[in-house]
Motif scaffolding. Structure first.
Motif, PDB file in Angstrom:
ATOM      1  N   UNK A 165       0.796  -1.236   0.000  1.00  0.00           N
ATOM      2  CA  UNK A 165       0.000   0.000   0.000  1.00  0.00           C
ATOM      3  C   UNK A 165       0.827   1.284   0.000  1.00  0.00           C
ATOM      4  N   UNK A 166       2.109   1.176   0.337  1.00  0.00           N
ATOM      5  CA  UNK A 166       2.935   2.393   0.443  1.00  0.00           C
ATOM      6  C   UNK A 166       4.033   2.484  -0.615  1.00  0.00           C
ATOM      7  N   UNK A 167       4.251   1.401  -1.343  1.00  0.00           N
ATOM      8  CA  UNK A 167       5.302   1.416  -2.368  1.00  0.00           C
ATOM      9  C   UNK A 167       4.740   0.859  -3.686  1.00  0.00           C
ATOM     10  N   UNK A 168       5.540   0.948  -4.729  1.00  0.00           N
ATOM     11  CA  UNK A 168       5.159   0.388  -6.027  1.00  0.00           C
ATOM     12  C   UNK A 168       6.046  -0.811  -6.377  1.00  0.00           C
ATOM     13  N   UNK A 169       6.563  -1.485  -5.353  1.00  0.00           N
ATOM     14  CA  UNK A 169       7.430  -2.638  -5.595  1.00  0.00           C
ATOM     15  C   UNK A 169       6.667  -3.796  -6.240  1.00  0.00           C
TER      16      UNK A 169
END
Length: 223
Positions: A165-169
């Motif tokens: 939810x916090x990164x685009x990994x």
């Protein structure tokens, strides 16, 4: 070039010419070889599947093959050998024993939240089909297939939620909180041992990628 390579490697399996779809097509080629051995007409129950899967597999409007696609919602189809019905893969009581020639499922059994539900689905597929063919990703493969991240399945759930939810990994996107939580709750990957326990009388084959087992298929087709 880089964009095309990324798309090939990270696109969903439903996308034609993607890496995931290449694996799917090879898998289906083996299934079709077994299908050809059966006397027509053949009735297939696809538990948890989608119409697009069978279209991509070249099975639309194939004479002598009728495919009932069972999922959470019923649907309409324009293909004369498809039927899309609403149902629960863990409770196929609407169908009698051996109602179908083949009980089929592709990458679904790992989405059932817990082992009890997985056991129910396995038992039902075995019960309603004379033959069965069930595929699932390998729990210990280096890349977790739903998120496309290395060994993501072994990271604590709270950390996974944060990454999603916090990164685009994962798949180059930020997941919504609802979508991330849904996947984290429902996915329970299976090992070879798990699959053997769920399908004790079935043959198990391994789908390989660069020497590692990417997924398992259990079936009871005759050699």
């Amino acid at each position: 070039m880089i964009k095309n390579l990324t798309s090939w490697a990270f696109s969903d399996s439903s996308v034609q010419h993607s890496l995931g779809n290449n694996f799917r097509q090879k898998r289906m080629a083996l299934f079709k070889k077994q299908l050809e051995k059966l006397k027509k007409p053949v009735k297939i129950l696809d538990v948890g599947g989608y119409e697009e899967f069978w279209i991509n597999a070249g099975m639309a409007n194939v004479p002598g093959i009728h495919i009932t696609i069972l999922n959470l919602e019923a649907g309409e189809t324009t293909y004369n050998n498809f039927e899309i019905v609403k149902g629960d893969g863990t409770n196929l009581s609407a169908y009698e024993n051996n109602s179908f020639d083949i009980g089929f499922s592709n990458s679904v059994i790992e989405h059932l939240y817990n082992r009890g539900q997985q056991k129910k689905m396995a038992e039902e597929i075995i019960r309603v089909g004379r033959y069965h063919y069930v595929q699932t990703p390998n729990k210990y493969f280096i890349i977790e297939p739903h998120y496309l991240l290395p060994y993501f399945q072994f990271i604590p759930k709270k950390v996974r939620f944060f990454i999603l939810t916090k990164t685009k990994f994962s798949r180059f996107k930020k997941w919504s909180k609802k979508e991330a939580q849904q996947y984290l709750d429902e996915i329970l990957l299976l090992s070879k041992k798990d699959m053997k326990e769920l399908f004790p009388s079935s043959k198990l084959t391994k789908e390989k990628f660069i020497g590692m087992t990417k997924s398992f298929v259990v079936h009871n087709f005759k050699d």
